[in-house]
Design a protein around this motif. Structure first.
Motif, PDB file in Angstrom:
ATOM      1  N   CYS A  54      -3.047  -3.110   3.349  1.00 18.97           N
ATOM      2  CA  CYS A  54      -4.160  -2.182   3.526  1.00 18.97           C
ATOM      3  C   CYS A  54      -5.428  -2.803   2.959  1.00 18.97           C
ATOM      4  N   GLN A 100      -0.180   7.608  -4.127  1.00 20.87           N
ATOM      5  CA  GLN A 100       0.517   6.441  -3.606  1.00 20.87           C
ATOM      6  C   GLN A 100       1.108   5.553  -4.704  1.00 20.87           C
ATOM      7  N   CYS A 157       0.805  -1.218   0.000  1.00 24.48           N
ATOM      8  CA  CYS A 157       0.000   0.000   0.000  1.00 24.48           C
ATOM      9  C   CYS A 157       0.842   1.274   0.000  1.00 24.48           C
ATOM     10  N   SER A 178       3.248  -3.458   3.307  1.00 21.90           N
ATOM     11  CA  SER A 178       2.389  -2.454   3.935  1.00 21.90           C
ATOM     12  C   SER A 178       0.935  -2.798   3.582  1.00 21.90           C
ATOM     13  N   SER A 209       2.629   2.578   2.351  1.00 19.35           N
ATOM     14  CA  SER A 209       2.442   3.353   3.579  1.00 19.35           C
ATOM     15  C   SER A 209       3.712   4.111   3.923  1.00 19.35           C
ATOM     16  N   GLU A 238      -4.814   1.256   6.685  1.00 18.79           N
ATOM     17  CA  GLU A 238      -3.434   0.853   6.418  1.00 18.79           C
ATOM     18  C   GLU A 238      -2.823   0.312   7.702  1.00 18.79           C
ATOM     19  N   SER A 290      -0.320   2.476  12.060  1.00 14.45           N
ATOM     20  CA  SER A 290      -1.572   2.185  11.365  1.00 14.45           C
ATOM     21  C   SER A 290      -2.307   3.492  11.136  1.00 14.45           C
TER      22      SER A 290
END
Length: 191
Positions: free
Chosen positions: A134, A67, A42, A132, A44, A86, A49
């Motif tokens: 999500c 992203q 994802c 990561s 992140s 996430e 979180s």
């Protein structure tokens, strides 16, 4: 007489507490949410979180562009608000996230989602790669003020009030300059 007075005071306080508790229970409702997409990558920005309230598909598209992640690709998503949960960046595989279909909506518009956070056991063999995880969840149409995510133990893991906008992806660090390698000098060999 003194005991009667204490009884009246205690009964009055207990009654007030019961009324407030009942009012709090009546001011929230169960709602159903639906997972529509998930990924292990994802992008992140950190280990914490996060949850982001994406009020429409345009907000989702902006997040995807920022992203570099395509959660909506190949999916027919309804024009509805979505929550993006996430887990945060992890250094190995074995992590995951599952969001319950049951959520709680308070009268003030605050939505509480419950999620299960999966972690590998310390003895597990896992891939050594940045992950990561999500999950994208479709929400019923409503004027949400904020979203919080609680884990399987009831601990708050994320709150949309913490961030006004979803985080932009972390910029990759510039590679460190590698010093030139010198050949070892052979002092005992003649050539």
């Amino acid at each position: 007489m003194k005991n009667l007075l204490w009884f009246v005071v205690v009964a009055g306080l207990t009654g007030c507490g019961a009324v407030n508790s009942a009012r709090n229970l009546m001011s929230s409702a169960d709602v159903r949410v639906q997972e529509v997409a998930r990924t292990q990558q994802c992008a992140s920005a950190g280990e914490d979180s996060r949850v982001s309230l994406l009020r429409d598909l345009e907000a989702l598209k902006r997040w995807e562009t920022a992203q570099g992640v395509r959660l909506s690709e190949g999916r027919d998503l309804a024009e509805a608000p979505h929550a993006l949960i996430e887990m945060g960046q992890r250094k190995t595989g074995g992590y995951g996230l599952g969001v319950s279909r049951s959520a709680r909506l308070r009268a003030d518009g605050r939505l509480t989602l419950t999620a299960t956070f999966f972690e590998p056991s310390p003895a597990a063999f896992v891939a050594q790669a940045l992950m990561s995880p999500c999950v994208l969840v479709r929400l019923p149409k409503n004027d949400y003020t904020s979203i919080e995510v609680r884990d399987q133990a009831g601990k708050q893991r994320a709150d949309s009030d913490d961030d006004a906008e979803p985080a932009a992806p972390a910029e990759p660090a510039a590679p460190a300059e590698t010093p030139p390698v010198e050949e070892p000098k052979s002092w005992w060999w003649p050539f």
